[in-house]
Design a protein around this motif. Structure first.
Motif, PDB file in Angstrom:
ATOM      1  N   TRP A  83      27.277   7.143 -40.751  1.00 55.73           N
ATOM      2  CA  TRP A  83      27.758   6.722 -41.751  1.00 55.73           C
ATOM      3  C   TRP A  83      29.402   6.858 -41.892  1.00 55.73           C
ATOM      4  O   TRP A  83      29.905   5.798 -42.332  1.00 55.73           O
ATOM      5  N   ILE A  84      29.728   7.865 -41.309  1.00 56.82           N
ATOM      6  CA  ILE A  84      31.374   8.237 -41.279  1.00 56.82           C
ATOM      7  C   ILE A  84      32.016   7.273 -40.491  1.00 56.82           C
ATOM      8  O   ILE A  84      33.169   6.748 -40.756  1.00 56.82           O
ATOM      9  N   VAL A  85      31.531   7.075 -39.365  1.00 59.30           N
ATOM     10  CA  VAL A  85      31.975   6.093 -38.280  1.00 59.30           C
ATOM     11  C   VAL A  85      31.998   4.746 -38.710  1.00 59.30           C
ATOM     12  O   VAL A  85      32.697   3.915 -38.616  1.00 59.30           O
ATOM     13  N   ILE A  86      30.796   4.302 -39.458  1.00 58.64           N
ATOM     14  CA  ILE A  86      30.655   2.858 -40.076  1.00 58.64           C
ATOM     15  C   ILE A  86      31.844   2.756 -41.280  1.00 58.64           C
ATOM     16  O   ILE A  86      32.311   1.588 -41.147  1.00 58.64           O
ATOM     17  N   VAL A  87      31.914   3.669 -41.847  1.00 57.94           N
ATOM     18  CA  VAL A  87      33.075   3.324 -43.070  1.00 57.94           C
ATOM     19  C   VAL A  87      34.654   3.354 -42.588  1.00 57.94           C
ATOM     20  O   VAL A  87      35.016   2.432 -43.002  1.00 57.94           O
ATOM     21  N   ILE A  88      34.505   4.268 -41.545  1.00 55.07           N
ATOM     22  CA  ILE A  88      36.026   4.141 -40.739  1.00 55.07           C
ATOM     23  C   ILE A  88      36.130   2.881 -40.238  1.00 55.07           C
ATOM     24  O   ILE A  88      37.161   2.086 -40.159  1.00 55.07           O
ATOM     25  N   ALA A  89      35.272   2.422 -39.326  1.00 51.12           N
ATOM     26  CA  ALA A  89      35.167   1.239 -38.529  1.00 51.12           C
ATOM     27  C   ALA A  89      35.251   0.028 -39.126  1.00 51.12           C
ATOM     28  O   ALA A  89      36.014  -0.910 -38.910  1.00 51.12           O
ATOM     29  N   LEU A  90      34.496  -0.051 -40.436  1.00 49.08           N
ATOM     30  CA  LEU A  90      34.675  -1.276 -41.381  1.00 49.08           C
ATOM     31  C   LEU A  90      34.925  -0.966 -42.467  1.00 49.08           C
ATOM     32  O   LEU A  90      33.796  -0.650 -43.463  1.00 49.08           O
ATOM     33  N   PRO A  91      36.032  -0.714 -43.051  1.00 43.33           N
ATOM     34  CA  PRO A  91      36.347  -0.248 -44.233  1.00 43.33           C
ATOM     35  C   PRO A  91      35.776  -0.705 -45.608  1.00 43.33           C
ATOM     36  O   PRO A  91      35.291  -0.201 -46.247  1.00 43.33           O
ATOM     37  N   VAL A  92      35.875  -2.192 -45.626  1.00 45.49           N
ATOM     38  CA  VAL A  92      35.031  -2.822 -46.747  1.00 45.49           C
ATOM     39  C   VAL A  92      33.493  -2.883 -46.629  1.00 45.49           C
ATOM     40  O   VAL A  92      32.722  -2.612 -47.475  1.00 45.49           O
ATOM     41  N   LEU A  93      33.349  -3.651 -45.416  1.00 47.52           N
ATOM     42  CA  LEU A  93      31.701  -3.671 -45.357  1.00 47.52           C
ATOM     43  C   LEU A  93      30.958  -2.161 -45.181  1.00 47.52           C
ATOM     44  O   LEU A  93      30.107  -2.146 -45.779  1.00 47.52           O
ATOM     45  N   GLY A  94      31.442  -1.212 -44.458  1.00 54.46           N
ATOM     46  CA  GLY A  94      31.111  -0.194 -44.607  1.00 54.46           C
ATOM     47  C   GLY A  94      30.891   0.559 -45.662  1.00 54.46           C
ATOM     48  O   GLY A  94      29.574   1.208 -45.965  1.00 54.46           O
ATOM     49  N   LEU A  95      31.942   0.441 -46.651  1.00 57.70           N
ATOM     50  CA  LEU A  95      31.887   1.062 -47.975  1.00 57.70           C
ATOM     51  C   LEU A  95      30.675   0.355 -48.892  1.00 57.70           C
ATOM     52  O   LEU A  95      29.707   1.092 -49.439  1.00 57.70           O
ATOM     53  N   ILE A  96      30.539  -1.083 -48.672  1.00 61.11           N
ATOM     54  CA  ILE A  96      29.411  -1.612 -49.405  1.00 61.11           C
ATOM     55  C   ILE A  96      28.112  -1.084 -48.767  1.00 61.11           C
ATOM     56  O   ILE A  96      27.117  -0.883 -49.655  1.00 61.11           O
ATOM     57  N   LEU A  97      27.941  -1.090 -47.461  1.00 63.87           N
ATOM     58  CA  LEU A  97      26.811  -0.866 -46.806  1.00 63.87           C
ATOM     59  C   LEU A  97      26.365   0.493 -47.247  1.00 63.87           C
ATOM     60  O   LEU A  97      25.146   1.108 -47.453  1.00 63.87           O
ATOM     61  N   TRP A  98      27.367   1.582 -47.396  1.00 64.43           N
ATOM     62  CA  TRP A  98      27.181   2.777 -47.734  1.00 64.43           C
ATOM     63  C   TRP A  98      26.516   2.993 -49.213  1.00 64.43           C
ATOM     64  O   TRP A  98      25.553   3.592 -49.398  1.00 64.43           O
TER      65      TRP A  98
END
Length: 60
Positions: A38-53
């Motif tokens: 999850w940390i990698v996703i949030v860092i790699a995709l700042p907006v989309l990763g935040l929404i997915l998290w």
């Protein structure tokens, strides 16, 4: 040119929310591999990763 200065402000908000998400992920009771994912996703995709998290991430 109107609104040209707002892009930086929006990215500042995204950065603050991403940092908040990373802290909450690290504090969660999820398995370490899921935390790392999850940390990698949030860092790699700042907006989309935040929404997915927010929708699917660890909740406790």
């Amino acid at each position: 040119m109107i609104g040209h200065g707002y892009g930086g402000f929006l990215w500042l908000i995204v950065a603050v929310l991403d940092i908040y998400a990373i802290i909450k992920i690290a504090q969660s009771s999820a398995e370490p591999i899921w935390k790392a994912m999850w940390i990698v996703i949030v860092i790699a995709l700042p907006v989309l990763g935040l929404i997915l998290w927010w929708l699917f991430g660890p909740k406790g």
